[in-house]
Design a protein around this motif. Structure first.
Motif, PDB file in Angstrom:
ATOM      1  N   CYS A  18      27.111 -30.634 -14.265  1.00  0.00           N
ATOM      2  CA  CYS A  18      25.835 -30.589 -13.545  1.00  0.00           C
ATOM      3  C   CYS A  18      25.115 -31.932 -13.629  1.00  0.00           C
ATOM      4  O   CYS A  18      25.058 -32.548 -14.687  1.00  0.00           O
ATOM      5  CB  CYS A  18      24.967 -29.483 -14.142  1.00  0.00           C
ATOM      6  N   VAL A  19      24.564 -32.393 -12.493  1.00  0.00           N
ATOM      7  CA  VAL A  19      23.825 -33.653 -12.498  1.00  0.00           C
ATOM      8  C   VAL A  19      22.309 -33.425 -12.594  1.00  0.00           C
ATOM      9  O   VAL A  19      21.535 -34.367 -12.575  1.00  0.00           O
ATOM     10  CB  VAL A  19      24.154 -34.536 -11.264  1.00  0.00           C
ATOM     11  N   ALA A  20      21.903 -32.175 -12.654  1.00  0.00           N
ATOM     12  CA  ALA A  20      20.489 -31.805 -12.802  1.00  0.00           C
ATOM     13  C   ALA A  20      19.605 -32.333 -11.672  1.00  0.00           C
ATOM     14  O   ALA A  20      18.479 -32.753 -11.908  1.00  0.00           O
ATOM     15  CB  ALA A  20      19.954 -32.226 -14.172  1.00  0.00           C
ATOM     16  N   CYS A  21      20.119 -32.311 -10.452  1.00  0.00           N
ATOM     17  CA  CYS A  21      19.330 -32.817  -9.317  1.00  0.00           C
ATOM     18  C   CYS A  21      18.254 -31.824  -8.904  1.00  0.00           C
ATOM     19  O   CYS A  21      17.244 -32.201  -8.317  1.00  0.00           O
ATOM     20  CB  CYS A  21      20.236 -33.116  -8.129  1.00  0.00           C
ATOM     21  N   GLY A  22      18.492 -30.539  -9.180  1.00  0.00           N
ATOM     22  CA  GLY A  22      17.479 -29.527  -8.873  1.00  0.00           C
ATOM     23  C   GLY A  22      17.603 -28.892  -7.499  1.00  0.00           C
ATOM     24  O   GLY A  22      16.732 -28.127  -7.106  1.00  0.00           O
ATOM     25  N   CYS A  23      18.672 -29.185  -6.759  1.00  0.00           N
ATOM     26  CA  CYS A  23      18.824 -28.587  -5.415  1.00  0.00           C
ATOM     27  C   CYS A  23      18.907 -27.061  -5.492  1.00  0.00           C
ATOM     28  O   CYS A  23      18.262 -26.361  -4.722  1.00  0.00           O
ATOM     29  CB  CYS A  23      20.071 -29.132  -4.728  1.00  0.00           C
TER      30      CYS A  23
END
Lengths: 70, 192
Positions: A18-23
């Motif tokens: 997970c890149v934690a972009c929040g999408c």
């Protein structure tokens, strides 16, 4: 007596990728996704209805919808 | 869903790119997109910037999502690998420091101002109309040209991956996103 378990569709986010972009967090209609300390997204299984919106929007395409026994 | 004020920050990103076409000095405003995510990550230990305030992410979501300019295919696994993300971060920062070094050379009078925007670190585009040549000291203008080059280059990369993969594919390898996640990871480890 044996309790009967049913299968429900639930989203899962592999933490390590997970890149934690929040999408997913922004798209979830049930507010079932939480961003944990800016490191990864986490699905609250009890709230998830398995609609798959998060899986579709995830830029890394890592969110899987799978049937789990609840 | 209720709209918040920050859901319109894509206007800021679009305005930034447009204004830089007419006056390069607007490029300095872009430092906000650099410092705000870092400050949030360092002080709060969160990626709230990516999650709520990133105008570029919103712009890509709008173009690729609502306007349908994205194929919405899965990103190739290597683009989301840690090696690529950290490698791109290192490359991006190297180029960023080279840009700062050029600015310093102009400041020190070792080099004259180059009124051009460098696309994808190689292609020099004429951009002289965006600067009248006397408004500020040469190094201030040099930094503006350099910083706008960084912003335009990353926007173009973002648009390409938006077209090919998911709308916000840029977020996967965005150097600011990778860096703030690393900071958050370090903070979370320290707290644990």
């Amino acid at each position: 007596m044996q309790t009967r378990k049913s299968l429900r569709r639930k989203a899962t986010v592999p933490q390590a990728q997970c890149v934690a972009c929040g999408c997913c967090f922004n798209t979830c209609p049930k507010g079932a996704i939480e961003m944990i300390k800016g490191v990864y997204a986490s699905v609250e299984e009890a709230l998830c209805v398995g609609c798959g919106l998060c899986s579709g929007i995830c830029p890394a395409s890592i969110i899987k919808i799978a049937e789990v026994a609840v | 869903m209720k709209k918040h004020w920050y859901d319109y920050l894509w206007l800021f990103s679009a305005a930034y790119l447009i204004l830089g076409f007419f006056n390069i000095l607007f490029a300095w405003v872009g430092l906000l997109c650099f410092f705000i995510p870092l400050i949030i990550a360092i002080t709060k230990g969160s990626k709230a910037y990516c999650n709520h305030y990133c105008g570029r992410g919103q712009l890509l979501a709008l173009l690729g999502g609502r306007l349908g300019l994205s194929r919405k295919r899965d990103i190739p696994p290597f683009l989301r690998s840690k090696q690529f993300r950290y490698g791109f971060l290192a490359f991006f920062f190297t180029m960023f420091f080279l840009m700062l070094f050029t600015t310093w050379l102009v400041f020190a009078g070792q080099r004259s101002l180059s009124e051009a925007v460098t696309l994808l670190w190689t292609i020099k585009l004429p951009w002289h109309w965006a600067y009248n040549g006397t408004a500020v000291r040469p190094w201030v203008a040099q930094f503006a040209f350099g910083f706008y080059s960084v912003m335009l280059t990353s926007t173009i990369l973002g648009l390409i991956t938006m077209l090919l993969y998911k709308p916000r594919s840029w977020c996967v390898y965005c150097p600011m996103g990778t860096m703030t996640q690393l900071i958050c990871q370090a903070k979370a480890k320290k707290a644990a």
